[in-house]
Design an enzyme around this catalytic site. Sequence first.
Site, PDB file in Angstrom:
ATOM      1  N   ASP A   1      -5.672 -29.083 -13.017  1.00  0.00           N
ATOM      2  CA  ASP A   1      -4.187 -28.293 -12.757  1.00  0.00           C
ATOM      3  C   ASP A   1      -3.606 -29.118 -13.653  1.00  0.00           C
ATOM      4  OD1 ASP A   1      -2.845 -26.128 -12.806  1.00  0.00           O
ATOM      5  OD2 ASP A   1      -2.448 -25.989 -10.467  1.00  0.00           O
ATOM      6  N   LYS A   2      -2.412 -28.036 -14.296  1.00  0.00           N
ATOM      7  CA  LYS A   2      -0.948 -28.434 -14.728  1.00  0.00           C
ATOM      8  C   LYS A   2       0.006 -28.264 -13.688  1.00  0.00           C
ATOM      9  CE  LYS A   2       1.203 -26.238 -16.649  1.00  0.00           C
ATOM     10  NZ  LYS A   2       2.143 -25.092 -17.003  1.00  0.00           N
ATOM     11  N   HIS A   3       0.651 -29.119 -13.885  1.00  0.00           N
ATOM     12  CA  HIS A   3       2.326 -28.597 -13.378  1.00  0.00           C
ATOM     13  C   HIS A   3       3.288 -28.980 -14.461  1.00  0.00           C
ATOM     14  CE1 HIS A   3       6.028 -27.976 -10.721  1.00  0.00           C
ATOM     15  NE2 HIS A   3       5.389 -29.342 -11.407  1.00  0.00           N
ATOM     16  N   SER A   4       4.475 -28.245 -14.516  1.00  0.00           N
ATOM     17  CA  SER A   4       5.301 -28.082 -15.320  1.00  0.00           C
ATOM     18  C   SER A   4       6.700 -28.573 -15.071  1.00  0.00           C
ATOM     19  CB  SER A   4       4.931 -26.669 -16.436  1.00  0.00           C
ATOM     20  OG  SER A   4       6.243 -26.517 -16.528  1.00  0.00           O
TER      21      SER A   4
ATOM     22  N   THR B   1       5.994 -18.872 -13.095  1.00  0.00           N
ATOM     23  CA  THR B   1       4.301 -17.984 -13.085  1.00  0.00           C
ATOM     24  C   THR B   1       4.244 -17.113 -12.609  1.00  0.00           C
ATOM     25  OG1 THR B   1       3.377 -20.573 -14.936  1.00  0.00           O
ATOM     26  CG2 THR B   1       1.758 -18.642 -13.810  1.00  0.00           C
TER      27      THR B   1
ATOM     28  N   ARG C   1      16.658 -29.755   2.176  1.00  0.00           N
ATOM     29  CA  ARG C   1      17.171 -30.528   1.213  1.00  0.00           C
ATOM     30  C   ARG C   1      18.237 -29.755   0.572  1.00  0.00           C
ATOM     31  NH1 ARG C   1      12.048 -31.878  -2.669  1.00  0.00           N
ATOM     32  NH2 ARG C   1      13.653 -32.268  -4.133  1.00  0.00           N
TER      33      ARG C   1
ATOM     34  N   SER D   1       7.167 -33.167  -2.858  1.00  0.00           N
ATOM     35  CA  SER D   1       7.677 -31.798  -3.029  1.00  0.00           C
ATOM     36  C   SER D   1       6.128 -31.373  -4.146  1.00  0.00           C
ATOM     37  CB  SER D   1       8.602 -31.457  -3.681  1.00  0.00           C
ATOM     38  OG  SER D   1       8.816 -30.285  -3.259  1.00  0.00           O
TER      39      SER D   1
ATOM     40  N   LYS E   1       2.014 -29.945  -3.053  1.00  0.00           N
ATOM     41  CA  LYS E   1       1.492 -28.666  -2.789  1.00  0.00           C
ATOM     42  C   LYS E   1      -0.126 -28.414  -3.677  1.00  0.00           C
ATOM     43  CE  LYS E   1       5.583 -27.673  -3.958  1.00  0.00           C
ATOM     44  NZ  LYS E   1       6.888 -27.051  -3.786  1.00  0.00           N
ATOM     45  N   LYS E   2       0.911 -29.056  -4.839  1.00  0.00           N
ATOM     46  CA  LYS E   2      -0.835 -29.377  -6.496  1.00  0.00           C
ATOM     47  C   LYS E   2      -2.005 -30.039  -5.627  1.00  0.00           C
ATOM     48  CE  LYS E   2       0.311 -27.083  -9.691  1.00  0.00           C
ATOM     49  NZ  LYS E   2       0.056 -25.968  -9.758  1.00  0.00           N
TER      50      LYS E   2
HETATM   51  N1  URA Z   1       9.389 -28.235  -7.471  1.00  0.00           N
HETATM   52  C1  URA Z   1       9.043 -28.442  -6.400  1.00  0.00           C
HETATM   53  O1  URA Z   1       7.950 -27.511  -6.040  1.00  0.00           O
HETATM   54  N2  URA Z   1       9.405 -29.540  -5.796  1.00  0.00           N
HETATM   55  C2  URA Z   1      11.035 -30.349  -5.570  1.00  0.00           C
HETATM   56  O2  URA Z   1      11.590 -30.556  -5.296  1.00  0.00           O
HETATM   57  C3  URA Z   1      11.446 -29.496  -7.331  1.00  0.00           C
HETATM   58  C4  URA Z   1      10.929 -28.635  -8.142  1.00  0.00           C
END
Ligand code: URA
Length: 439
Positions: free
Chosen positions: A82-85, A122, A170, A185, A189-190
């Site tokens: 996967d990719k995260h931006s 997305t 937060r 964070s 999730k990823k």
């Molecule tokens: N995206 C996230 O999922 N968490 C953060 O803390 C900042 C951006």
Amino acid sequence: MTTFLPQEFLREIRDGEKPSATDIKIFIDGIGSGDTSPAQIGAFAMAVYKTGLGKDEIVALTKAMRDSGDVMQWDLPGPVLDKHSTGGVGDNVSLLLGPVVAACGGYVPMISGQGLGHTGGTLDKFSAIPGYDVNADNDLFRKTVKDIGCAIIGQTAALAPADKVLYATRSATATVDSVPLITASILAKKLSEGLDGLVLDIKCGNGAMMTDLGQAKTLARSLINVACGAGVKTSGLITDMNQPLASAAGNALEVRNVIEHFRGKRDARLHEVSCALSAEMLVLGGLADNIEEARKKVDTVFTSGKAAEVFASMVAALGGPNDLMESPDKYFPAAPFVTEIKATKSGVVSAIDSRAIGMAVIVLGGGRKRPDDKIDTRVGFDQIAPIGTALEKNDVLARIHASTNSHAKEAGEMLRGAYTLSGRAPENPLILKHMGMGD
Ligand code: URA
């Protein structure tokens, strides 16, 4: 075994001592069970914000947050990638990259998010496709990944629920912009997707969370070291976000832009970033021995139409139309007001305030002012003139798609104000840095 005392754990963090991985896990598990109180969650966020955390402690925090919910397991004939931006404007890379990597033999179970601040999401782009189920259940999600190679849906309550609580805390305690907390964070999730490899697109510039290269490198380093520390091969690219990446910004308009891209009408910068990140994923997943070989594979699936077929199959499998690629006009109704915004003088586009363009999309109703706002997927901009375009007076800067005339006027002023025209454009490199473990 000594008894866990949350106040002592919080003191250690506040004073820059190193809490153990076991204590971090007990604290995070307590968010779900109720043993950790809201006051203690707030104190934790502030202590980390003020004092920071070492790499090993961020790895422990990330794993504990990942394990607060379901962690996917796969048994597939290819690597799970996967990719995260970190988010930008006109950034529809995921819509291209997921199908491209799947067409090259990877499996992409992508959990995506809504737009955040001025940046697009997305999830919101896919929700512009009639019938497409961004909340597909686990069985359909897994079946789509297995059969087609790629599925892109939204976050479910079962994935990393501790992050949801910590993120909300937060937001309410001025502790969002902390590199250790952002790292844990994003990665919790990823990593709950059960990945073999992850590529990061760290956006840098006036439309990004990180506006300068130093900040972007710090975040990239933290994300890469922690993800690798948690056992997932990870690398990243720092890419320019000083102008919208695609020539469209706004949800349905960006999906249309992707359909045109698959058909061969391509925005050069979007294409380059999508190919570079896809190639990086193929190498991480062992689907190519080096970047050159990976780039050839990526080119092949673009030109053969195989990546477009994967996109079309994924859309249909997740409830969207079977003929979206052939008949986009049928599925994306035009916004009531479509207006060209024209240059008031001649000159070369030398700067674009991308954040202002993202904000103008929100003014148009294409993003949220409050978390539960419903968005209008029809609105936004297309034909956005990139940096370096030589314009005569009255040439088009961009086209606005609006639901009301007054929105069109306000967003038009914002767009015009976002452009700087002068004698010539500065150099505008696109891929600013490759980042790997130890960089
Ligand atoms: N995206 C996230 O999922 N968490 C953060 O803390 C900042 C951006």
